[in-house]
Design a protein around this motif. Structure first.
Motif, PDB file in Angstrom:
ATOM      1  N   SER A   3      -0.217   8.378  15.763  1.00  6.36           N
ATOM      2  CA  SER A   3      -0.702   6.991  15.801  1.00  6.36           C
ATOM      3  C   SER A   3      -1.735   6.719  14.707  1.00  6.36           C
ATOM      4  CB  SER A   3      -1.280   6.668  17.182  1.00  6.36           C
ATOM      5  OG  SER A   3      -2.394   7.499  17.456  1.00  6.36           O
ATOM      6  N   ILE A   4      -2.496   7.729  14.322  1.00  5.56           N
ATOM      7  CA  ILE A   4      -3.486   7.527  13.249  1.00  5.56           C
ATOM      8  C   ILE A   4      -2.761   7.301  11.914  1.00  5.56           C
ATOM      9  CG2 ILE A   4      -5.363   8.593  11.925  1.00  5.56           C
ATOM     10  CD1 ILE A   4      -6.253   9.951  14.539  1.00  5.56           C
ATOM     11  N   ASP A   5      -1.709   8.090  11.665  1.00  5.70           N
ATOM     12  CA  ASP A   5      -0.920   7.884  10.444  1.00  5.70           C
ATOM     13  C   ASP A   5      -0.349   6.465  10.411  1.00  5.70           C
ATOM     14  OD1 ASP A   5      -1.338  10.458   9.472  1.00  5.70           O
ATOM     15  OD2 ASP A   5       0.500  11.250  10.359  1.00  5.70           O
ATOM     16  N   HIS A   6       0.175   6.013  11.531  1.00  2.10           N
ATOM     17  CA  HIS A   6       0.726   4.653  11.589  1.00  2.10           C
ATOM     18  C   HIS A   6      -0.351   3.607  11.308  1.00  2.10           C
ATOM     19  CE1 HIS A   6       4.867   5.379  12.783  1.00  2.10           C
ATOM     20  NE2 HIS A   6       4.420   6.350  13.555  1.00  2.10           N
ATOM     21  N   ARG A   7      -1.541   3.831  11.834  1.00  2.00           N
ATOM     22  CA  ARG A   7      -2.643   2.878  11.606  1.00  2.00           C
ATOM     23  C   ARG A   7      -3.053   2.890  10.132  1.00  2.00           C
ATOM     24  NH1 ARG A   7      -4.503  -1.669  12.007  1.00  2.00           N
ATOM     25  NH2 ARG A   7      -6.700  -1.925  12.359  1.00  2.00           N
ATOM     26  N   ILE A   8      -3.088   4.079   9.530  1.00  2.00           N
ATOM     27  CA  ILE A   8      -3.406   4.184   8.099  1.00  2.00           C
ATOM     28  C   ILE A   8      -2.375   3.405   7.286  1.00  2.00           C
ATOM     29  CG2 ILE A   8      -3.486   5.786   6.132  1.00  2.00           C
ATOM     30  CD1 ILE A   8      -4.779   7.833   8.091  1.00  2.00           C
ATOM     31  N   LEU A   9      -1.099   3.565   7.616  1.00  3.40           N
ATOM     32  CA  LEU A   9      -0.047   2.824   6.914  1.00  3.40           C
ATOM     33  C   LEU A   9      -0.229   1.323   7.077  1.00  3.40           C
ATOM     34  CD1 LEU A   9       3.095   4.990   7.747  1.00  3.40           C
ATOM     35  CD2 LEU A   9       1.873   4.862   5.569  1.00  3.40           C
ATOM     36  N   ASP A  10      -0.566   0.878   8.290  1.00  2.00           N
ATOM     37  CA  ASP A  10      -0.802  -0.551   8.520  1.00  2.00           C
ATOM     38  C   ASP A  10      -1.923  -1.070   7.628  1.00  2.00           C
ATOM     39  OD1 ASP A  10       1.186  -0.655  10.450  1.00  2.00           O
ATOM     40  OD2 ASP A  10      -0.221  -0.459  12.136  1.00  2.00           O
ATOM     41  N   LEU A  11      -3.000  -0.302   7.526  1.00  2.00           N
ATOM     42  CA  LEU A  11      -4.144  -0.725   6.712  1.00  2.00           C
ATOM     43  C   LEU A  11      -3.792  -0.732   5.223  1.00  2.00           C
ATOM     44  CD1 LEU A  11      -6.897   1.172   8.696  1.00  2.00           C
ATOM     45  CD2 LEU A  11      -6.608  -1.321   8.570  1.00  2.00           C
ATOM     46  N   LEU A  12      -3.029   0.250   4.780  1.00  2.00           N
ATOM     47  CA  LEU A  12      -2.612   0.284   3.375  1.00  2.00           C
ATOM     48  C   LEU A  12      -1.642  -0.847   3.053  1.00  2.00           C
ATOM     49  CD1 LEU A  12      -2.266   4.124   2.771  1.00  2.00           C
ATOM     50  CD2 LEU A  12      -3.983   2.571   1.786  1.00  2.00           C
ATOM     51  N   ARG A  13      -0.818  -1.235   4.025  1.00  2.00           N
ATOM     52  CA  ARG A  13       0.073  -2.386   3.804  1.00  2.00           C
ATOM     53  C   ARG A  13      -0.739  -3.654   3.587  1.00  2.00           C
ATOM     54  NH1 ARG A  13       3.427  -0.218   8.191  1.00  2.00           N
ATOM     55  NH2 ARG A  13       5.336   0.571   7.262  1.00  2.00           N
ATOM     56  N   LEU A  14      -1.824  -3.787   4.301  1.00  6.09           N
ATOM     57  CA  LEU A  14      -2.681  -4.964   4.143  1.00  6.09           C
ATOM     58  C   LEU A  14      -3.399  -4.960   2.805  1.00  6.09           C
ATOM     59  CD1 LEU A  14      -4.255  -5.229   7.712  1.00  6.09           C
ATOM     60  CD2 LEU A  14      -2.510  -6.716   6.703  1.00  6.09           C
ATOM     61  N   ASN A  15      -3.832  -3.767   2.385  1.00  4.61           N
ATOM     62  CA  ASN A  15      -4.545  -3.656   1.116  1.00  4.61           C
ATOM     63  C   ASN A  15      -4.412  -2.227   0.601  1.00  4.61           C
ATOM     64  OD1 ASN A  15      -6.230  -3.649  -1.079  1.00  4.61           O
ATOM     65  ND2 ASN A  15      -8.075  -4.226   0.030  1.00  4.61           N
ATOM     66  N   ALA A  16      -3.495  -2.022  -0.337  1.00  2.33           N
ATOM     67  CA  ALA A  16      -3.247  -0.685  -0.874  1.00  2.33           C
ATOM     68  C   ALA A  16      -4.444  -0.142  -1.649  1.00  2.33           C
ATOM     69  CB  ALA A  16      -2.006  -0.689  -1.761  1.00  2.33           C
ATOM     70  N   ARG A  17      -5.419  -0.996  -1.941  1.00  2.00           N
ATOM     71  CA  ARG A  17      -6.607  -0.556  -2.673  1.00  2.00           C
ATOM     72  C   ARG A  17      -7.763  -0.198  -1.744  1.00  2.00           C
ATOM     73  NH1 ARG A  17      -8.144  -4.409  -7.391  1.00  2.00           N
ATOM     74  NH2 ARG A  17      -9.434  -2.613  -7.845  1.00  2.00           N
ATOM     75  N   SER A  18      -7.527  -0.213  -0.445  1.00  2.12           N
ATOM     76  CA  SER A  18      -8.587   0.141   0.498  1.00  2.12           C
ATOM     77  C   SER A  18      -9.100   1.544   0.210  1.00  2.12           C
ATOM     78  CB  SER A  18      -8.059   0.103   1.936  1.00  2.12           C
ATOM     79  OG  SER A  18      -7.690  -1.185   2.308  1.00  2.12           O
ATOM     80  N   GLY A  19     -10.397   1.709   0.314  1.00  2.00           N
ATOM     81  CA  GLY A  19     -10.993   3.019   0.109  1.00  2.00           C
ATOM     82  C   GLY A  19     -10.779   3.915   1.317  1.00  2.00           C
ATOM     83  N   TYR A  20     -10.742   5.213   1.080  1.00  3.66           N
ATOM     84  CA  TYR A  20     -10.550   6.151   2.179  1.00  3.66           C
ATOM     85  C   TYR A  20     -11.668   6.035   3.212  1.00  3.66           C
ATOM     86  CZ  TYR A  20      -7.101   8.276  -0.932  1.00  3.66           C
ATOM     87  OH  TYR A  20      -6.029   8.498  -1.757  1.00  3.66           O
ATOM     88  N   GLY A  21     -12.883   5.788   2.753  1.00  4.92           N
ATOM     89  CA  GLY A  21     -14.001   5.616   3.677  1.00  4.92           C
ATOM     90  C   GLY A  21     -13.834   4.386   4.546  1.00  4.92           C
ATOM     91  N   ASP A  22     -13.343   3.287   3.940  1.00  4.39           N
ATOM     92  CA  ASP A  22     -13.114   2.061   4.696  1.00  4.39           C
ATOM     93  C   ASP A  22     -12.027   2.261   5.753  1.00  4.39           C
ATOM     94  OD1 ASP A  22     -15.016   0.756   3.124  1.00  4.39           O
ATOM     95  OD2 ASP A  22     -13.509   0.065   1.685  1.00  4.39           O
ATOM     96  N   ILE A  23     -10.967   2.954   5.360  1.00  5.10           N
ATOM     97  CA  ILE A  23      -9.886   3.232   6.307  1.00  5.10           C
ATOM     98  C   ILE A  23     -10.396   4.154   7.411  1.00  5.10           C
ATOM     99  CG2 ILE A  23      -7.641   4.357   6.585  1.00  5.10           C
ATOM    100  CD1 ILE A  23      -6.997   3.410   3.691  1.00  5.10           C
ATOM    101  N   GLY A  24     -11.141   5.170   7.002  1.00  3.75           N
ATOM    102  CA  GLY A  24     -11.684   6.119   7.975  1.00  3.75           C
ATOM    103  C   GLY A  24     -12.573   5.456   9.005  1.00  3.75           C
ATOM    104  N   PHE A  50       2.589   2.807  -4.321  1.00  2.00           N
ATOM    105  CA  PHE A  50       1.502   1.856  -4.130  1.00  2.00           C
ATOM    106  C   PHE A  50       1.785   0.739  -5.125  1.00  2.00           C
ATOM    107  CE2 PHE A  50      -0.171   5.871  -2.717  1.00  2.00           C
ATOM    108  CZ  PHE A  50      -0.867   5.544  -1.582  1.00  2.00           C
ATOM    109  N   THR A  51       1.716  -0.492  -4.694  1.00  2.00           N
ATOM    110  CA  THR A  51       2.157  -1.580  -5.553  1.00  2.00           C
ATOM    111  C   THR A  51       1.296  -2.825  -5.343  1.00  2.00           C
ATOM    112  OG1 THR A  51       4.095  -2.854  -6.216  1.00  2.00           O
ATOM    113  CG2 THR A  51       3.869  -2.391  -3.878  1.00  2.00           C
ATOM    114  N   ILE A  52       1.591  -3.833  -6.106  1.00  2.00           N
ATOM    115  CA  ILE A  52       0.935  -5.125  -5.943  1.00  2.00           C
ATOM    116  C   ILE A  52       1.987  -6.168  -5.599  1.00  2.00           C
ATOM    117  CG2 ILE A  52      -0.930  -4.585  -7.543  1.00  2.00           C
ATOM    118  CD1 ILE A  52       0.550  -6.432  -9.587  1.00  2.00           C
TER     119      ILE A  52
END
Length: 145
Positions: A3-24, A50-52
């Motif tokens: 479930s954490i991997d899925h949440r990380i993917l959701d956050l990256l879909r919203l903003n692929a430039r999110s920082g690891y600390g922000d996601i964490g 990773f795209t725009i």
């Protein structure tokens, strides 16, 4: 994947430039733990790129249409792919069940350029006819790629 991997993917879909600390901070992991998970997701092919996303209107492609494609006889998906790949206005296509052989999504500058692109599809040897619907307004868009 958990479930954490899925949440990380959701956050990256919203903003692929999110920082690891922000996601964490959202998923309850350290930045280094998020980085390890993202690296694993990339290495295993879960994350392909990773795209725009650029607003199509800014690029001059404000006219969008969905097109049903009807073929003569049986046409292999590879042949449809060859035909449709040659038309730059085709941005998405897939074979489908039902009376149409494929559904095609197209974007162009305006109606005349859409018509020219449709004609390039229609003149392909195996294409019998098309049925088009021009998009008036986009209601929901989710990128699942």
């Amino acid at each position: 994947m958990d479930s954490i991997d899925h949440r990380i993917l959701d956050l990256l879909r919203l903003n692929a430039r999110s920082g690891y600390g922000d996601i964490g901070a959202v998923v309850g992991l350290s930045a280094s733990a998020v980085k390890r998970r993202v690296d694993r997701l990339v290495a295993t092919g879960v994350i392909r790129a990773f795209t725009i996303q650029v607003d199509p209107e800014i690029e001059g492609k404000s006219t969008e249409a969905y097109v049903e494609l009807f073929c003569r006889g049986t046409v292999a998906p590879a042949e449809l792919k060859r035909i449709l790949s040659a038309v730059p206005e085709v941005i998405d296509a897939g074979t489908v069940t039902g009376s149409a052989d494929a559904i095609v999504r197209m974007r162009s500058r305006d109606i005349p350029s859409l018509e020219m692109a449709l004609e390039r599809v229609r003149v392909a040897p195996n294409v019998d006819h098309t049925r088009s619907a021009i998009v008036l307004s986009r209601l929901v868009h989710r990128s699942m790629d």
